[in-house]
Design a protein around this motif. Sequence first.
Motif, short mmCIF file in Angstrom:
data_model
loop_
_atom_site.label_atom_id
_atom_site.label_comp_id
_atom_site.label_asym_id
_atom_site.label_seq_id
_atom_site.Cartn_x
_atom_site.Cartn_y
_atom_site.Cartn_z
N PRO A 117 0.77 -1.29 0.03
CA PRO A 117 -0.04 -0.08 0.15
C PRO A 117 0.93 1.17 0.18
N PHE A 118 2.11 1.43 0.65
CA PHE A 118 2.79 2.29 1.01
C PHE A 118 3.70 3.04 -0.39
N LEU A 121 1.15 3.86 -3.26
CA LEU A 121 0.46 5.23 -3.18
C LEU A 121 1.47 6.33 -3.56
N ASP A 141 -9.09 -3.22 -0.03
CA ASP A 141 -9.41 -2.17 1.18
C ASP A 141 -9.85 -1.08 0.55
N ILE A 143 -10.41 1.66 1.80
CA ILE A 143 -9.74 2.82 2.35
C ILE A 143 -8.23 3.28 1.32
N ARG A 147 -7.98 6.47 -1.16
CA ARG A 147 -6.70 7.14 -1.20
C ARG A 147 -6.00 7.23 -2.73
N PRO D 115 -9.76 0.93 9.32
CA PRO D 115 -8.31 1.42 9.67
C PRO D 115 -7.79 2.27 8.35
N ASP D 116 -7.05 3.44 8.67
CA ASP D 116 -6.46 4.13 7.74
C ASP D 116 -5.05 3.66 7.71
N PRO D 117 -4.66 2.74 6.46
CA PRO D 117 -3.36 2.04 6.68
C PRO D 117 -1.98 3.13 6.93
N PHE D 118 -2.12 4.44 6.36
CA PHE D 118 -1.21 5.33 6.41
C PHE D 118 -1.13 5.83 7.54
N GLU D 119 -2.15 6.44 8.35
CA GLU D 119 -2.10 7.03 9.69
C GLU D 119 -1.84 5.99 10.70
N LEU D 121 0.01 3.07 10.62
CA LEU D 121 1.55 2.88 10.55
C LEU D 121 2.45 4.20 10.94
N LEU D 144 -0.12 -4.88 5.15
CA LEU D 144 0.00 -4.03 6.43
C LEU D 144 0.37 -4.75 7.68
#
Lengths: 262, 262, 262, 262
Positions: A117-118, A121, A141, A143, A147, D115-119, D121, D144
Motif C-alpha cells: 500500500p505504501f 500510493l 481495502d 480506504i 486514497r 483502519p487508515d493504513p497510512f495514519e 502505520l 500491512l
Amino acid sequence: MADHGSWDQPFSIAGTTLGSRFILGTGGAPSMQVIDEIITASGTAMCTVSMRRTDAATGGSLVDVLDRLGVRILPNTAGCRTAREAVTTAELAREALETSWVKLEVVADETTLLPDPFELLDAAEQLVARGFTVLPYTNDDPILARRLQQAGCAAVMPLGSPIGSGLGISNPHNIEVIVAEATVPVILDAGIGTASDAALAMELGCDAVLLASAVTRAQNPAMMASAMANAVTAGRQAHLAGRIPRRSHAHASSPLEGMAIL
Amino acid sequence: MADHGSWDQPFSIAGTTLGSRFILGTGGAPSMQVIDEIITASGTAMCTVSMRRTDAATGGSLVDVLDRLGVRILPNTAGCRTAREAVTTAELAREALETSWVKLEVVADETTLLPDPFELLDAAEQLVARGFTVLPYTNDDPILARRLQQAGCAAVMPLGSPIGSGLGISNPHNIEVIVAEATVPVILDAGIGTASDAALAMELGCDAVLLASAVTRAQNPAMMASAMANAVTAGRQAHLAGRIPRRSHAHASSPLEGMAIL
Amino acid sequence: MADHGSWDQPFSIAGTTLGSRFILGTGGAPSMQVIDEIITASGTAMCTVSMRRTDAATGGSLVDVLDRLGVRILPNTAGCRTAREAVTTAELAREALETSWVKLEVVADETTLLPDPFELLDAAEQLVARGFTVLPYTNDDPILARRLQQAGCAAVMPLGSPIGSGLGISNPHNIEVIVAEATVPVILDAGIGTASDAALAMELGCDAVLLASAVTRAQNPAMMASAMANAVTAGRQAHLAGRIPRRSHAHASSPLEGMAIL
Amino acid sequence: MADHGSWDQPFSIAGTTLGSRFILGTGGAPSMQVIDEIITASGTAMCTVSMRRTDAATGGSLVDVLDRLGVRILPNTAGCRTAREAVTTAELAREALETSWVKLEVVADETTLLPDPFELLDAAEQLVARGFTVLPYTNDDPILARRLQQAGCAAVMPLGSPIGSGLGISNPHNIEVIVAEATVPVILDAGIGTASDAALAMELGCDAVLLASAVTRAQNPAMMASAMANAVTAGRQAHLAGRIPRRSHAHASSPLEGMAIL
C-alpha cells in the motif's frame, strides 16, 4: 461481443471510451498464436503488456500483434517492488510504447504478489504528477482505493483474490463498498478463475474486469476467452436489470388458480 | 445467442435436440408483452406452461404466443401435491397441448414448495408407464436423482435453492455429485437469482438451466433474460474450456526476466 | 462439561434425559485406549455402536468400556442398504444390547453413504411399529425429515455433509428449516470437521450433535473431543443468548463523546 | 474456563502472560452491572477501555470495576482519525491509567470504521518510539500486518469484518496468510457475531480474539460472554488437535466387516 449502444453506457477511462469491459492480460499464454486467438475471442479493446516479465514461449513481438488487431496497449509495472522501480518502468514504457497510460503494480514480495500500500500510493502520486494516466492494481481495502482516487488515479483495480489463485472474489462486501463510493471506474483485477467469477464482479457493480491466467492457462484458452467475454456482458446486464431480492423462503412464480389455460 | 454447431455438442432430451440450453418459465411476468420480449431476448427454445397456475396479469393465450415464436411448450404440474393430481394434470396437458413431455412438479406444501420425494417418484413411475417424457423437478439429493433416472425419467432437474428464493446454488457439491453419475441431462431448476448463478450451474456440469422469477420479476425482464442467456453460454464454455485450478497462493502470470519487450 | 441445570433446558429424547448434547461415535478410533480417552474428554452421555462395522484396531469389548464409563449405548445400523437389513440388524441389537433405541442408517451405496429416502422411511415405519425408539440418520431435505417425524421417529438426524467428509454444514438454510418445524429433537449428524462446525450446528438451533471421525481421526483425538464438547456448549449458549444482527455496515460499539473516563 | 497449564502454551504479549485468550471490549454494554457480569462470565484477563468514546448507560467508573475484578486494562484510541490524535490519546491514557499498552485504532471515517493504513502505520511508529506496547487494530491485508510488525508492534489485530457488523470472518484466507508469517501474536479483532466465528478465528491459528458488541449487544450478554469463552477454547483446542482433512467424498468411520460385536 458487447453492443454498448443499445443497452449500456459506454465504458470510459480518463475520457477515453473503450469498446469492451473486458481487459485482457496475456501473461502465461503458450504462444503468439494463442495470444492472437484469445484477443479475437475476447473482443477486448485493451491488453496489458508487461515491461519486466516475459514468456520465452511467446517471444515474438506482442506489441506488433496488438497493433495489428487494433487493441490498445496498457503497459504494466509487474515485478516492481518499490515506487522508484515502478516510476522508472512507467517512464520506459511511455517512451517505448508512446502511451502515458500505465497499470501500476507494486507488489510487496514475489510470494503473495500482494500490493504494497505504501509504495503503491507513493508511486501513484509521483506518476500522476508526471502526467501519467494511472490505473493501480490494489488490494480490496476500501480506504486504500479511496486514497488512490484522491491521488488522481484514473481508475482503481482491486483484486478479487491473489494473482493467479483462481479463488474468485474472496470478499464481495469490500468490492461493493469500493464501488459505492468510487468516483472513477472500478476494474476487478486478479483472482478470477472462471466465468461466474467475472459475472459476479460485474454484478457487484464493477465497471470492467481484467484477467490473464484464467484465460491463458485454461485448457482451451480461446474458448475461455469467449466465456469470459460473455460472462462480463451477462454480469453487466444483470447489474443493470435489477435482480430479484434474496428470500429465505420459497415464492411461487404464479398464484395457484385452478386450470389456467385449458 | 448460442452457436452450438461450432463449439458445443447439441443439447438433446429424449432424442429431441433443443437449440438453447436456457429453458424459460413465464410465471410472474407482468404482461404478455413482457413474455414476448423475454422469450425473444432469452433465445430459449422451450418454455414451461403451468396447467394449474395462472397470472391475471398475463391473461391472453400464452400458448398462442409460444406457437408464434416457434418455442416448444413444456407443460408443468405446478401446484400438484400428490402423484394422483400430477398424473391427472399431465394427462390433461397431453390432451390439450398435444405433447407427451411434462415437467413433473409435486410439492410437499405451499410454503416450502419443496418436492415430496415419495409422491414425486410415484408420479414419475406412473407417467413413464403411460408413455410420458418426464422431466422431474427434484431436490438436490443425489439418491433421489438416481432413483428418478432408474424410473425412466428423461432428465433430472434439481433445485439450486427453493423456488423463487433467488439464493442461487446452496450446495454445489450435491449438484456435482448428481452430474457425475447422471445418465440423462441435468437441468438446474429453481433458486437462480442472477447471471453468475446460472453460469455456476453450467460450470458445475449441468446441461441446461431453467428459471422463471429471476427474469420475470427483475426490474428489467428483457435485459435480465439476455443476461441469463449470456451467462448460460459463458458457463457452458467455461465448463468445456477447462478452468485453472484454485491455488492457495499467488502465481505470477509470467516469469520475471528483466525488460522483456524494450 | 455442560451444566444444564443453570442455563439450559435438559436435553431429552423420547422422555429420557441425557446429560450432554454431544453424542459420540467411536468408529475410526485407533485403540480402545483412545476410545476411553475420548469418551471421558467429550463428557458424552451416549455413544453409537455399530452392529455391522468393526475396527480391527479396537477389537476388545466396546460395550464393556461404555458400561464401565456409564455411557448409554445407541446401536446403529451402519452398513445396511435396505429396510429389511436394517430391521433385522435393529432386532439383533435389541436382543444383544437390551435397548430398543436405534440409530437408523440405511444408505444407498458405499460410495456416497447418503441415506436412501425410500428404504429409510420404510425401515422407520417398521421399527416404530415394532416398538423401537428410532433416531434416523437422514439427508438435509426438510420434507424427508417431516415424513420421518410423521412416522413416529423420536428424533431426526440430518447430515451437514457426507459422512467423514469434514465439509461441515453445506446447507445451513435447510437445517434451519428442519429445526423450525421439528416436533422432536434435531441432531446434526455427519460432516462435522472441526469445532466451529459443531458450534454452528447448535447456533442453527439443533438440539445436539453426533460425530465420530472428526474426533477419532484427528491427530489428537482426546483434545479434539474436548474441543467439540466446548463447541457444542458454546453454540448452544450462543443460540440461547440471542446474537446481534448482521449489518452490512460498521457500527461503533460506543458513541463518540470526547474523553470519557479521564 | 481455560486451563492453559495442561494442554496449551501460555498466551503472552510482549513478555506478559495473560490468563485468557479472550479479550473483551465493553462498549455497548447497557449498564455497569452487565459489564460486571460479562467480565466474570468471559473469564477474560484484559479489557479494552475507550479513551474517547463513552456510554451514558454505563457511566460509573469502568476502571474501578476492572481493578476490582483483577482484569488488565487495555486503553484504546477509538475515535481517532489521525496519527497525531492517536498519539495524543495514547499519551493521555498512559498518564491516566498507568499503562504503556495501547490498542491503536486509527480509522479513516466514522461510516466504515476501517483502519487508515497510512495514519495507522505512522502512529504505530511514533508510539513504538515513545516506548509504548502497541497492539494495532488493522484490516486483513497481510502486507500491512507485516509492516506493523516491522515497525515494532507487539501484536497485530486484523479484522474479520467491519466493527459491529457481526459478519464474522469475511476472508479466512487472508487471516491464514497473516498467521503464517506472523512473529507476534495475531488477535482477531472486529466482526465476530457469534460463537462459531470466534472458534473459526482460533482454528485459523489466531492467538486470541477481541470482541465487544457481539457480547454487549446480545440479548443475554452474560450467556454470550460464556459462549464466546467456550468457543475460544474450543477453537484453540481444535487448532492444536489437528483436524481431519476435507474430502469431497464420503468416508465410512469404520470398515464393514459383518456383525462386529455380537
